[in-house]
Enzyme design. Sequence first.
Site, PDB file in Angstrom:
ATOM      1  N   VAL A 107      58.553  45.607  81.156  1.00  0.00           N
ATOM      2  CA  VAL A 107      58.952  44.332  80.578  1.00  0.00           C
ATOM      3  C   VAL A 107      60.472  44.194  80.634  1.00  0.00           C
ATOM      4  O   VAL A 107      61.189  45.161  80.410  1.00  0.00           O
ATOM      5  CB  VAL A 107      58.510  44.265  79.095  1.00  0.00           C
ATOM      6  N   GLU A 123      51.160  45.904  81.918  1.00  0.00           N
ATOM      7  CA  GLU A 123      50.849  45.354  80.604  1.00  0.00           C
ATOM      8  C   GLU A 123      51.232  43.879  80.469  1.00  0.00           C
ATOM      9  O   GLU A 123      50.594  43.141  79.745  1.00  0.00           O
ATOM     10  CB  GLU A 123      51.460  46.195  79.480  1.00  0.00           C
ATOM     11  N   GLY A 156      54.898  50.540  76.715  1.00  0.00           N
ATOM     12  CA  GLY A 156      53.954  51.037  77.704  1.00  0.00           C
ATOM     13  C   GLY A 156      54.555  51.940  78.758  1.00  0.00           C
ATOM     14  O   GLY A 156      53.825  52.528  79.562  1.00  0.00           O
TER      15      GLY A 156
END
Lengths: 480, 480
Positions: A257, A283, A377
Amino acid sequence: MSDRLEDAITPVDAETAATHVDSDAVVAVSGFGAVGYPKALPLALAEADRDLELTIISGGSVGTEIDTALVEASAVARRYPYQSRPAARAAVNDGTIAYQDRFISAVGDEVALGSLPEPDIAIVEAVAVGDGWFVPSLSIGHTAAYVRAASALIIEVNSAIPREIGQFHDVYERELPPDRKPIPLEHPADRIGEDRIRFDPDALLAVVETETADDPYSFREPSATDREIAANLATFLEAELERCSIFDDRIALQFGVGSLGNALMGALSDIDFGDRDVYYYGEVFQDGLLEMIENGTLAGASATSFALSVEGQRQLFSDIDQYSESVVLRTAALSNSPALIDRFGVVGINSAVEVDLYGHVNSTHVGGSRVLNGVGGSGDFNRNSPLTITTLPSRHGAETSCLVPMCPHVDHTEHDISVVITEQGVADLRGSAPRERSRLLIEGCAHPQFVDDLKAYVERSEASGGHVPHHLESAFSWRS
Amino acid sequence: MSDRLEDAITPVDAETAATHVDSDAVVAVSGFGAVGYPKALPLALAEADRDLELTIISGGSVGTEIDTALVEASAVARRYPYQSRPAARAAVNDGTIAYQDRFISAVGDEVALGSLPEPDIAIVEAVAVGDGWFVPSLSIGHTAAYVRAASALIIEVNSAIPREIGQFHDVYERELPPDRKPIPLEHPADRIGEDRIRFDPDALLAVVETETADDPYSFREPSATDREIAANLATFLEAELERCSIFDDRIALQFGVGSLGNALMGALSDIDFGDRDVYYYGEVFQDGLLEMIENGTLAGASATSFALSVEGQRQLFSDIDQYSESVVLRTAALSNSPALIDRFGVVGINSAVEVDLYGHVNSTHVGGSRVLNGVGGSGDFNRNSPLTITTLPSRHGAETSCLVPMCPHVDHTEHDISVVITEQGVADLRGSAPRERSRLLIEGCAHPQFVDDLKAYVERSEASGGHVPHHLESAFSWRS
């Protein structure tokens, strides 16, 4: 709103619903990638004249309604497993919020097994609610596990999100150990579940109607450094595609991210993947992937959240029928599953704060103490991918090297990281001993201005020997 | 020897066989838990008047023939993924052997995918050889993956080990990604494979007959501290059995290799498991488990190595028919499989060199630099178990605390460790924030003589704030 609620359900306002939340409740909320989180209830709680000491467990990051408004109202005492807003970060770093950042894949299990506090109530966002079921909105995260663990449930039904978003969803719930079955997913973009989360109708305390857009991430435009990192990654990946036979027909990639991750995703279009089918298996589905789906570069994508900008959301909503043919939204237990990362051979590409001379990675803490967001993650992928790539700039600002002698906080060990890539170049650490790693990293990845000091540290350390040579006296004061 | 070799096979002596090994060969050997490794070939290579620069890849630890004799002959240039003998350790720490310790579960894949050097030759120990197959001896490890990866094979057939040892074996090989299937093992002590490893008959260069006992671990008698740690572990586990419903009917436990692990296994007999079926699911089957199988405390065991003492071996060999009903030897990819540890809910119990105030664990390096053995399988279990317990004494000798402000080497992060147990007591870290962890660890686990200095460090660190408060200037010089 009639298409969102079954007839038997009478919505209430958020203030009324909020009275069901005890002042010291453990509240499990939906939300991941800063979308799909409840909005009206947190604001109502923040504005209520109550002395709250809530524990908030989310799937991943959530919006300002929770991690800003509730925090600024001093209503949050405890927080899991991730945060990414300035107010929450400040409160965590000054110790007012007791926070523990957790690896994403296991958080649902940790709640189910009582390793984290047991939720008193789940507050979730949906796009539709029926008798004993709801369809989640822009993220799935650990919502199903939280609803199962909590004895009470409040649902926000958000009509700002298209009802059809459920076409992306694939909710599959696993048994708990010790007779847990293998996950029957055979292909990155297959479906094995349904579009909805089931709940015990007796648990439902209230349904609240909202029409509020999410407060998602905004990504900066890729910088020159981002583009150089992306170019080095592309060169490395193209060589690896030729070298390693497990990528002959298909490759699945994950990106972390954030702005760098988003920039790297966007740069995938420049890579020559030949005839291979390319999948995203990670994710969050970020803006960088939309165009690749559109132009067919990407055969499919699996995530647990649409962490899109406002423009990205608009693009997604404009053609849900088309996108949902190849994009699947799963529970975070599956999007980040160690077993599936292994079975699909997902290549994990994650960023970091700093890397040390032996390949240990700090992805969370500045100066060893001040947390930024959380490990999230990255650990799920760094640990289980057959090829894990850490991407980062060689320096932050003008004076801080991102290659350091010893990370003052370690999120990923030397054993997890295959390759490090900066705008300076590539260090392929596979099979290398620690004394080789320090040389590969200095030569491949360091910013030139720090090379002399780093080499001096290596010399100082190796003088006293050891498999992983360190000079503890100067490990954190190595700049001469 | 006629029952060990099929008629068509003509054995040669070790010296002749050793000539097949190039001087700079990458040699993959069988062996795990210091048993089941080849013996005659390494000795022949060590004694040959040749200038060798071998890369040795084993399954896990091996005996003195490899990690002492070959090392002392300066024949080993590079070593993976684990070593545990003084000669190898010294050479690794002075940098003469380029070593990288790896998580055990993935080493077979790393060889298959070329993340480690590609083996030129596999040298393995067997108890029987036929046309295109052999039955491994006392360990399975990654031997099947190594034989598959190497284009040449030499087999030592050791008649000192009973031919019937194959009754324990369950060799199941997995596909590589991206279409790797789930492991079809449904129960810790089930069998899904066969007793033998298959090979391409064209690859077989030589078979050598041996009759040499392994050079296994010897365990010290449990100390008073070991027994106190075991008692604290027993108390904790009994409470956890009541608390957590996934252990209602069945529990699977793993213990790390070594004297403390062996002592803890032996102490399991003192725990009241009620009606539960208790299984061992780990990498090594050590002496401590034999009696529990014998008296029925243990319903079954799964491992990849019989890391038994000489007396333990004798006991095992005396009744192979009985023991093999409930004891299974698997590949290390399955004994340590992240997916199976998750599905069976294995409780991981591993020791450490030191633990820091926030729950990071160093299990490998003294002073941050000097490696002891390697991370081995502890990472596989610490990362994937729903309940991970780190056991260690509160101090080494009279002057060294095993609870320290910051580990100078991190093998397992704060996210991996659920509980820390010393002879002083228990710190249950689940759900706790870093500032809570330092207090839980000092109160629960520290040796009294270090408590004041540890508290002073906490105070110094928290003065400057941060989620994980540290005072880097004194992190490694905290004793006042």
